[in-house]
Design a protein around this motif. Structure first.
Motif, PDB file in Angstrom:
ATOM      1  N   GLU A   2       2.254   1.948  -3.550  1.00 57.93           N
ATOM      2  CA  GLU A   2       0.895   2.493  -4.283  1.00 57.93           C
ATOM      3  C   GLU A   2       0.482   3.961  -4.152  1.00 57.93           C
ATOM      4  O   GLU A   2       0.603   4.698  -5.005  1.00 57.93           O
ATOM      5  N   LYS A  27       0.671  -1.136  -0.076  1.00 62.31           N
ATOM      6  CA  LYS A  27       0.489  -0.010   0.145  1.00 62.31           C
ATOM      7  C   LYS A  27       1.251   1.124  -0.125  1.00 62.31           C
ATOM      8  O   LYS A  27       0.325   2.149  -1.095  1.00 62.31           O
ATOM      9  N   THR A  54       3.615   6.368  -5.623  1.00 65.41           N
ATOM     10  CA  THR A  54       3.522   5.433  -6.697  1.00 65.41           C
ATOM     11  C   THR A  54       2.212   7.028  -7.557  1.00 65.41           C
ATOM     12  O   THR A  54       2.581   7.876  -8.137  1.00 65.41           O
TER      13      THR A  54
END
Ligand SMILES: [Fe+2]
Length: 343
Positions: free
Chosen positions: A139, A136, A142
Motif C-alpha cells: 500500500e 501494508k 502504491t
C-alpha cells in the motif's frame, strides 16, 4: 479438516506411537524413525512444526537439526526437541540453537498437547502478521507511486513543448534495462527512476527553461542545478530509496566532463548512464524551444559519435539495437499523445 502437519522424528517406535495417540486427532502427522528419513520427507514437503528427538543413534537430533536449518526454505519451521535428559544445560543448548521449545520425556500427553498448540498458534500469528506487513508495504509503495505520478504531471504541465518527454525517457530506459538483462523488478525501478529524472526542473524559473535564445553562463549554471534539486526532492520519498540517482546522475558524461559531480566511466551509476542515452535521444528527435526536431538517422549518428565520450558505449550499442528492432519507435508511438504528432 486438519490444518497443520507435524513431522515427528524419534528412533523409538513406542514414543512415536505415544505421540501419535496424543496428536492424531488434531494434526496430520508424518512419522520418521531417523534423522535421514526426516530430511527425506522435508525435501518433498514442509510441515508446520517438527518434533525432534534429541538422542537418536546414527544422526543425532542436534545433527538433524543443523541439517534441516542448512536449507533456507526450512529456516522458519519451528522445531521442538524431545529430550530425556533433565539436564538444564542440554535444554539451554537446544534453545540457543534456535529451537522453539523442548519437551522432556517421558511424554505427558497434556503437556505435549499444550506446548504444540501454543507453538502452532504463535506461528500462525506470525505468518498472519507477515502477510499484513507485506500488504501494508504494498500500500505504501502504491501511494508513493501515485505521488510520483502527480509530480510528473506537475512537471509536464509546466511546459507544453516538453510534454511526454519524461514518459518516453522512462519507456526507453526500461527497454534498455530489459535488453541488458535486468529482471522485471529492476526494470520497473528503472522506469520509475527515469520518469522522475528531470523533476528538479520544478525548481528552475520558466524564463530560463523556455528561453528561445542562448543561455548566459549564469542561466546555464542554474539549469544544471536541476540534477541536485531533483535528487534532493526525491530523497524525501523515503519509502522508495532508489529514485534519486537518476535525477542526480543523468547529465554525467562518460569522459568525466558532465555535471553535477564530473564522474567518469563506471563511476557513474548505471541508472545515470542509461537515462543519459534515453534522455538525449528523445531531446534530439523532439522539438524544443530553442530548436526543431532532428530526424532519426541524424540522431542515431549523434549517439554513435558520443559513444565513449558523452555516453557509455555499451549503452549506446544496446540503444542502437533497440532502434534497429523498432522497439524505440513502438514505445514512442505508445507514449506520444495524438496532438503532439501534429507539428
Ligand atoms: Fe535533465
Amino acid at each position: 479438516m486438519k490444518e497443520h502437519t507435524i513431522l515427528v522424528v524419534d528412533d523409538s517406535r513406542t514414543n512415536l506411537q505415544v505421540v501419535r495417540d496424543v496428536l492424531e486427532k488434531d494434526y496430520t502427522l508424518q512419522l520418521a524413525i531417523s534423522g535421514e528419513m526426516a530430511l527425506k520427507f522435508l525435501s518433498k514437503k514442509k510441515p508446520d512444526l517438527i518434533l525432534l528427538d534429541l538422542m537418536m543413534p546414527g544422526m543425532s537430533g542436534k545433527e538433524t537439526y543443523q541439517e534441516i536449518r542448512k536449507n533456507p526454505e526450512n529456516k522458519n519451521i519451528p522445531v521442538i526437541f524431545l529430550t530425556a535428559n533433565q539436564d538444564e544445560d542440554v535444554e539451554v543448548d537446544c534453545l540457543n540453537m534456535g529451537a522453539s521449545d523442548f519437551i522432556t520425556k517421558p511424554i505427558v500427553p497434556e503437556i505435549l498437547e499444550r506446548r504444540i498448540g501454543k507453538t502452532i498458534e504463535l506461528e500462525d500469528l506470525q505468518k498472519n502478521l507477515q502477510g499484513k506487513i507485506a500488504q501494508k508495504t504494498q500500500e505504501i509503495e502504491t501511494l508513493a507511486l501515485q505521488a510520483i505520478g502527480a509530480i510528473v504531471h506537475t512537471l509536464e504541465a509546466k511546459d507544453e513543448v516538453t510534454q511526454g518527454h519524461s514518459i518516453r525517457v522512462a519507456g526507453y530506459s526500461k527497454a534498455i534495462a530489459s535488453e541488458i538483462g535486468m529482471d522485471a523488478k529492476m526494470q520497473e525501478q528503472v522506469y520509475q527512476t527515469a520518469l522522475l529524472h528531470d523533476v528538479g526542473k520544478i525548481g528552475i524559473p520558466d524564463s530560463i527553461l523556455k528561453k528561445k535564445g542562448r543561455l548566459t553562463p549564469e542561466e546555464y549554471d542554474q539549469i544544471k542545478g536541476h540534477t541536485t534539486i531533483g535528487a534532493n526532492i526525491l530523497s524525501a520519498i523515503s519509502a522508495i530509496g532508489y529514485l534519486e540517482d537518476g535525477a542526480r546522475y543523468h547529465h554525467e558524461r562518460f569522459d568525466g566532463n558532465g555535471y553535477p559531480r564530473g564522474l567518469s566511466g563506471e563511476e557513474i551509476p548505471l541508472i545515470g548512464r542509461i537515462i543519459a542515452v534515453a534522455d538525449v535521444y528523445d531531446a534530439l528527435v523532439s522539438r524544443r524551444h530553442y530548436k526543431e526536431a532532428m530526424n532519426e538517422a541524424t540522431a542515431r549518428k549523434e549517439l554513435l559519435s558520443g559513444a565513449g565520450t558523452q555516453f557509455d558505449p555499451e549503452i549506446v550499442k544496446v540503444f542502437i539495437r533497440l532502434l534497429d528492432k523498432g522497439t524505440i519507435d513502438e514505445i514512442k508511438r505508445q507514449t506520444t499523445l495524438p496532438e503532439e504528432n501534429v507539428r
